[in-house]
Design an enzyme around this catalytic site. Structure first.
Site, PDB file in Angstrom:
ATOM      1  N   HIS A   7      10.410  43.863  11.184  1.00 57.79           N
ATOM      2  CA  HIS A   7      10.330  44.954  12.147  1.00 57.79           C
ATOM      3  C   HIS A   7      10.560  44.502  13.577  1.00 57.79           C
ATOM      4  CE1 HIS A   7       7.226  46.511   9.034  1.00 57.79           C
ATOM      5  NE2 HIS A   7       8.430  46.938   8.713  1.00 57.79           N
TER       6      HIS A   7
ATOM      7  N   LYS B 269       4.963  39.563  20.921  1.00 55.90           N
ATOM      8  CA  LYS B 269       3.756  39.615  20.095  1.00 55.90           C
ATOM      9  C   LYS B 269       3.060  38.259  20.071  1.00 55.90           C
ATOM     10  CE  LYS B 269       5.811  43.018  16.974  1.00 55.90           C
ATOM     11  NZ  LYS B 269       6.306  43.272  15.608  1.00 55.90           N
TER      12      LYS B 269
ATOM     13  N   TYR C 146      -2.473  41.211  15.963  1.00 57.40           N
ATOM     14  CA  TYR C 146      -1.481  40.805  16.966  1.00 57.40           C
ATOM     15  C   TYR C 146      -1.583  41.650  18.222  1.00 57.40           C
ATOM     16  CZ  TYR C 146       1.482  44.458  14.773  1.00 57.40           C
ATOM     17  OH  TYR C 146       1.981  45.622  14.245  1.00 57.40           O
TER      18      TYR C 146
ATOM     19  N   ASP D  77      10.592  49.754   4.170  1.00 54.14           N
ATOM     20  CA  ASP D  77      11.049  48.380   4.379  1.00 54.14           C
ATOM     21  C   ASP D  77      12.133  47.990   3.386  1.00 54.14           C
ATOM     22  OD1 ASP D  77       9.297  48.163   6.475  1.00 54.14           O
ATOM     23  OD2 ASP D  77       7.943  46.753   5.507  1.00 54.14           O
TER      24      ASP D  77
END
Length: 194
Positions: free
Chosen positions: A65, A75, A135, A173
């Site tokens: 992603h 991130k 995250y 996904d």
């Protein structure tokens, strides 16, 4: 003694961060994030959002992603229970490591964190059950800017440690375009992401 150990990786601008961990017979203590310590280590990022996912089973595969355009995100990733193979792909056209991937074991035991810059596709597979994955992001999630590439893109040759036919993944996904299918609409340019 340094509070953070920062290690560069083979991928451009990606870093592994290891905070100091103080342990004894009771367990351990660590400062998982200190703005002051990160700035002293040369990492000056204004994180604005924390995310937390739970994967109940081993073999859960999430990703790959990213957020596009003005919503692109840096991130800072860590795992607080269990273990994952965390995989990132450099999507930034013109980068010395464009189209390359690397995987890193992040676990409750090694206390490692991974700093993933804007312009990378990100995903992971759980190696154990009960993975709590956290995250920080330097930009807010925007569903209109959501994007990704397929975890099984043949041109990338990612070596996942599971049989992909048995991976526990989302329909979304599984249907993402491959790296080469996405290449023509890829908005990421090396040096233009701040």
């Amino acid at each position: 003694m340094a509070k953070l150990k920062v290690t560069k990786t083979k991928l451009q601008d990606v870093k592994i961060i290891e905070p100091a961990v103080f342990g004894d017979h009771r367990g351990f203590f660590t400062e998982s994030y200190s703005e002051k310590d990160f700035k002293e280590a040369g990492i000056d990022i204004d994180f604005v959002q924390d995310n937390h996912s739970l994967s109940a089973q081993a073999g859960v595969l999430r990703g790959l992603h990213f957020q596009k355009g003005e919503s692109a995100q840096t991130k800072l990733i860590r795992v607080v229970t269990g273990a994952v193979l965390d995989v990132i792909v450099d999507m930034r056209k013109g980068s010395p490591t464009y189209g390359q991937w690397e995987g890193y074991i992040l676990s409750e035991h090694n206390q490692r964190q991974l700093l993933v810059p804007k312009g990378y596709a990100h995903g992971f597979v759980t190696l154990t059950p009960n993975v709590n994955f956290l995250y920080k992001c330097d930009n807010y999630y925007n569903s209109a800017a959501d994007g990704g590439i397929n975890f099984n893109s043949p041109e990338l040759g990612i070596t996942w440690p599971i049989d992909l036919a048995k991976a526990i993944t989302s329909d979304k996904d599984a249907k993402l375009p491959t790296f080469s299918e996405f290449e023509n609409e890829n908005p990421f340019i090396y040096g233009e992401l701040q």
